[in-house]
Design an enzyme around this catalytic site. Structure first.
Site, PDB file in Angstrom:
ATOM      1  N   LEU A 514       0.827  -1.220   0.000  1.00  0.00           N
ATOM      2  CA  LEU A 514       0.000   0.000   0.000  1.00  0.00           C
ATOM      3  C   LEU A 514       0.851   1.257   0.000  1.00  0.00           C
ATOM      4  CD1 LEU A 514      -2.715  -0.909   2.665  1.00  0.00           C
ATOM      5  CD2 LEU A 514      -3.021  -0.782   0.200  1.00  0.00           C
ATOM      6  N   GLY A 515       2.025   1.125   0.573  1.00  0.00           N
ATOM      7  CA  GLY A 515       2.868   2.308   0.640  1.00  0.00           C
ATOM      8  C   GLY A 515       4.212   1.952   1.237  1.00  0.00           C
ATOM      9  N   GLY A 517       7.562   3.802   3.304  1.00  0.00           N
ATOM     10  CA  GLY A 517       8.120   5.007   3.921  1.00  0.00           C
ATOM     11  C   GLY A 517       9.571   4.801   4.262  1.00  0.00           C
ATOM     12  N   ALA A 518      10.084   5.695   5.061  1.00  0.00           N
ATOM     13  CA  ALA A 518      11.506   5.675   5.375  1.00  0.00           C
ATOM     14  C   ALA A 518      11.878   4.463   6.212  1.00  0.00           C
ATOM     15  CB  ALA A 518      11.870   6.939   6.132  1.00  0.00           C
ATOM     16  N   VAL A 522       4.035  -0.811   4.053  1.00  0.00           N
ATOM     17  CA  VAL A 522       2.688  -1.162   4.493  1.00  0.00           C
ATOM     18  C   VAL A 522       2.028  -2.067   3.460  1.00  0.00           C
ATOM     19  CG1 VAL A 522       0.476  -0.270   5.273  1.00  0.00           C
ATOM     20  CG2 VAL A 522       2.540   1.095   5.588  1.00  0.00           C
ATOM     21  N   LYS A 538       1.934  -3.065   8.823  1.00  0.00           N
ATOM     22  CA  LYS A 538       3.103  -2.196   8.684  1.00  0.00           C
ATOM     23  C   LYS A 538       4.336  -2.930   9.166  1.00  0.00           C
ATOM     24  CE  LYS A 538       4.113   2.569   9.211  1.00  0.00           C
ATOM     25  NZ  LYS A 538       3.188   3.570   8.765  1.00  0.00           N
ATOM     26  N   ASP A 633       5.680  13.960  13.208  1.00  0.00           N
ATOM     27  CA  ASP A 633       5.685  13.878  11.745  1.00  0.00           C
ATOM     28  C   ASP A 633       4.282  14.106  11.185  1.00  0.00           C
ATOM     29  OD1 ASP A 633       6.779  13.666   9.247  1.00  0.00           O
ATOM     30  OD2 ASP A 633       7.053  11.496   9.288  1.00  0.00           O
TER      31      ASP A 633
END
Ligand code: NAG
Ligand code: NAG
Ligand code: NAG
Ligand code: NAG
Ligand code: NAG
Ligand code: NAG
Ligand code: NAG
Length: 794
Positions: A514-515, A517-518, A522, A538, A633
């Protein structure tokens, strides 16, 4: 203006009927009521008696016609006045001196009449284009009631004066006569002032030259002197003085150029001269590149650009290596990166993809340095910038190293200086690496050595402060976490402990991403054990997570104990070997970012609800949940929308879950470029006010549906949303922020309140920022909001 009008107008009218035009008058040519001109390719104009000046339509490229006055006997047809540079009319439009003495511009494409001489009184009987270049409307007694000389644009001519309060404004570009970025005025107290504007607004930004006199007017006399006089006529200050004795042989003008420089030009009248053309007799300021040192705004050439002043050619704008002009037709709009900038996420991998390009004699003065180091080597400075995703350029001089981020202000090139800037550029390809890029890996030991040097420097404090804050905050939470048991949550929330196999199955082998990040990826998953409930899984990168089991469990339980309708609920976790996984409920509508910056935008009322929702969620994290959580964040990517478009904050509590002490200074900072509060860069404690700052930026983005920093914004002052929003607020032109958003435009009161709230949130000084509770009350309208100060002033 003095008219040498003959005996009576009737007599003149009679003569006009009987005789050819040229015989009638000596110094003027009258234009009578009912006369008109048509905008068309065969130039139509009203010329002055001598033919040296003409009033009428000038074709501007292929964009249309401008109502203007120009030098009519020279091939260039140089424009010295225009009605309104932003109004270009199409062929067939007309200008008419109406029967009742009005000068009207009829725009054929809109069908509208625009009054050119709106301030003229009644009783106008005729108009005249005078040989001085002044176009006047006058009454029977030849008293002028309207003069183009009283409404100068970018030029003044001999015999013209500038009174107190008059403004000369630079044109936008060489060929676009609408108002540009620079102005010159004789202030009401008599000072002669050059200033930059908050373009496209007219308001004053930075004064780049000021002559302190109590002047009464600026006079440009026929022999070519330009000076400021006192009320009694005595000369107080001479701007340009006549150096040519036979001035009557030249055309003259003084023009504030689109580049902000006032130039006194001359042009030989005689045809016999071999070389004709405008030449500069005098200009000021002597070096605009060093005169413009804006605190907000891009400088003489716009953000990220470089201004270079050549003695002969004057100032010119350039872009640093790796950057291109934002708009090649408007070089003052600044430069943008011609590459994708360094991502702050997979920083360790991206370092190799960049190199530093040396640019000599180059400096960006006044651009905020976010870090400064003393007693370091150049090599250390380079590596520090390369390894730091916030660093776009670095400077090195005498063991001192400065780092700056875009947008960069006040760039200039001075060939006589010993400046050296190092500009970070993405490699076109890894094989074509240049300076320093390939030396990153093997020199780790050198880095450590320099690290010792660096410990002596000021940044030691920044570093220690961060660590200390993090440790302190961590300790407090840790202690609280230790006394409470792991699984039982509050209000019936129970965290499930999943096995790795269970989650592997649920995500079909971690397939549907789904995504990313750093520090985590996910995946979408489905829990068969819970009636096919969809979840977001995640998976934290093992290198990024704290090693200790205890710590992980403690943090997870802190997150698990939160429960609020504006937070994404943590359902469970997995902590097996090196596998650290968090399982959340799945939000069907994805991130807020895609609904602000993507194709389909949320409507104003929904956006208001979302802004309130996020504020509620943050308030809960800061004040209402069992232990205070600083998100660190807040950004649109970390706000998810559920199926009813309710805002749900994600990723809270992760700041403490991650290793914070593994790297050097700046990388210890959590958060995302653009949303970070200034105290991250200073030696200030990190408090909930960092979230308030990020929320303020996010709120502006929600109001305006655009990113805080947009290199391709229409104009350079719009580039930084925070500054732009303040300018619009200060100028009472908030409608500019929500251009085509009718709903928001109909709800200006609320919209103004939201902007004011956001401006309070982004104050530099954390103590000035409201708490989230205050923010809620401001947004809900239950308290009055006082006028926010300029957030960029310290
Ligand atoms: C109109 O003026 C332009 C200069 O502005 C000139 O080049 C052109 O020849 C003129 N056209 C006519 C028909 O006079
Ligand atoms: C001139 O510049 C302004 C921006 O200041 C712009 O709105 C306008 O479209 C430009 N005119 C032309 C003819 O390009
Ligand atoms: C213009 O001003 C200069 C400087 O003050 C002076 O020397 C000159 O005589 C003036 N010329 C005219 C025509 O007034
Ligand atoms: C004119 O006014 C200035 C100050 O404004 C003064 O210094 C000067 O002496 C005055 N000159 C005359 C001739 O009155
Ligand atoms: C301001 O203008 C004056 C007169 O042209 C000039 O001597 C001076 O150097 C200018 N100052 C700056 C900072 O450019
Ligand atoms: C930027 O400029 C370079 C050459 O100076 C050119 O090759 C490149 O296409 C330009 N990029 C853009 C986005 O205009
Ligand atoms: C622009 C360009 O040539 N990119 C290439 C750089 O090299 C990688 C492989 O290392 C290629 O995949 C890119 O296409």
């Amino acid at each position: 203006m003095v008219f040498t009008l003959s005996y009576s107008l009737c007599f003149l009218l009679l003569l006009l009927k009987l005789l050819p035009f040229s015989i009638i008058a000596q110094t003027y040519k009258n234009i009578y009521l009912g006369s008109s001109l048509i905008a068309q390719d065969s130039n139509s104009s009203w010329a002055s008696q001598s033919g040296e000046f003409a009033f009428g339509f000038q074709k501007i490229g292929n964009d249309g016609f401008l109502l203007a006055i120009w030098f009519n006997k020279i091939p260039e047809r140089t424009i010295v006045w225009s009605f309104d540079g932003s109004i270009l009319v199409q062929q067939g439009s007309t200008v008419e001196l109406t029967a009742d003495g009005q000068l009207l511009l009829h725009d054929i494409s809109t069908g509208k009449d625009i009054s050119v001489s709106s301030s003229a009184g009644t009783g106008v009987t005729h108009a005249a284009m005078l040989d001085s270049g002044n176009f006047v409307l006058a009454n029977q007694n030849s008293i002028s009631s309207w003069e183009s000389f009283d409404r100068p644009t970018d030029t003044i001519l001999p015999t013209q004066t500038l009174s107190r309060g008059s403004i000369l404004f630079a044109s936008h570009t060489r060929t676009n006569y609408s108002k540009g970025r620079f102005m010159l005025t004789l202030e009401s107290d008599g000072n002669l002032v050059f200033y930059t504007t908050k373009f496209p607004l007219d308001s004053r930004n930075f004064i780049y030259n000021k002559t302190e006199v109590s002047g009464f007017e600026v006079i440009f006399n026929q022999s070519g002197s330009i000076y400021v006089t006192a009320q009694n006529g005595s000369i107080l200050y001479e701007l340009s003085s006549n150096v040519v004795s036979n001035m009557q042989d030249y055309y003259q003008r003084a023009t504030l150029g689109y580049d902000g420089v006032l130039r006194h030009y001359i042009y030989p009248k005689s045809d016999s001269r071999v070389e004709r053309g405008w030449s500069t007799l005098f200009f000021t300021p002597p070096n605009i590149c060093t005169s413009v040192l804006e605190g907000t705004g891009g400088g003489a050439c716009g953000f990220n650009s470089l201004c270079r002043n050549d003695d002969l050619e004057g100032p010119s704008c350039h872009c640093p290596e790796g950057y291109n002009f934002t708009d090649p037709k408007d070089l003052l709009k600044g430069c943008k990166q011609d590459f994708v900038s360094q991502s702050c996420g997979e920083e360790s991998q991206e370092t190799d993809l960049f190199y530093l390009h040396d640019m000599r004699s180059t400096d960006w003065a006044g651009s905020a340095n976010y870090e400064f180091f003393d007693s370091v080597s150049e090599d250390w400075c380079r590596k520090s910038c390369l390894g730091d995703c916030f660093c776009d350029i670095a400077f090195f001089k005498e063991q001192m190293c400065w780092k700056k981020s875009i947008p960069l202000s006040n760039g200039r090139i001075d060939l006589s200086s010993d400046w050296k800037a190092m500009v970070k550029i993405r490699n076109r390809n890894s094989s074509s690496t240049t300076v320093g890029a390939d030396s990153g890996k093997k020199d780790n030991s050198a880095l450590i050595l320099h690290g010792i040097v660096f410990l002596i420097s000021c940044s030691l404090f920044v570093f220690l402060c961060l660590i200390a804050t993090c440790l302190l905050v961590y300790r407090i939470y840790h202690r609280i976490a230790k006394v409470s048991k792991l699984y039982p949550g509050i209000q019936g929330v129970t965290l499930r402990c999943f096995t790795y196999m269970e989650l592997k199955e649920a995500t079909d082998g971690f397939k549907k991403e789904l995504g990313r990040g750093a520090f985590a990826t996910v995946f979408k998953g489905v829990l068969v054990s819970e009636n096919g409930k969809y979840v977001a899984v995640k998976r934290l990168l093992d290198t990024m997570v704290r090693e200790s089991d205890m710590e992980f469990k403690a943090e997870v339980s802190t997150i698990g104990r939160t429960n609020h309708r504006n937070l994404v609920q943590l359902l469970g976790f997995c902590n097996e070997g090196q596998h650290r996984i968090l399982v959340y409920e799945l939000m069907s509508n994805g991130t807020l970012a895609s609904f602000l910056f993507g194709e389909s935008k949320l409507n104003w009322h929904r956006r208001k609800q979302i802004a309130l929702g996020i504020a509620r969620g943050l308030l809960y994290l800061h004040e209402d949940c069992s232990s205070q959580i600083i998100h660190c964040d807040i950004k649109p990517e970390n706000v998810l929308l559920d199926d009813t478009f309710t805002a749900r904050i994600a990723d809270f509590g992760l700041a403490k879950l991650l290793k914070t002490d593994q790297t050097r200074t700046i990388t210890a900072i959590r958060g995302t470029k653009g949303y970070l509060a200034p105290e991250w860069f200073k030696c200030l404690p990190i408090t909930v006010k960092v979230d308030v700052y990020s929320y303020g930026i996010l709120l502006l983005e929600i109001i305006c549906c655009r990113k805080n920093f947009e290199a391709k914004a229409n104009d350079e002052n719009e580039m930084l949303l925070a500054d732009w929003a303040y300018s619009c607020y200060n100028q009472r032109k908030l409608h500019l922020l929500v251009d085509n958003d009718d709903e928001a435009l109909d709800d200006m009161k609320k919209m103004e309140k939201s902007v004011m709230t956001a401006l309070w949130c982004i104050q530099q000084d954390p103590s000035l920022r409201p708490t989230m509770k205050d923010v809620m009350q401001m947004l809900e309208g239950t308290v009055d909001i006082s006028i926010p100060p300029n957030p960029s002033s310290l």
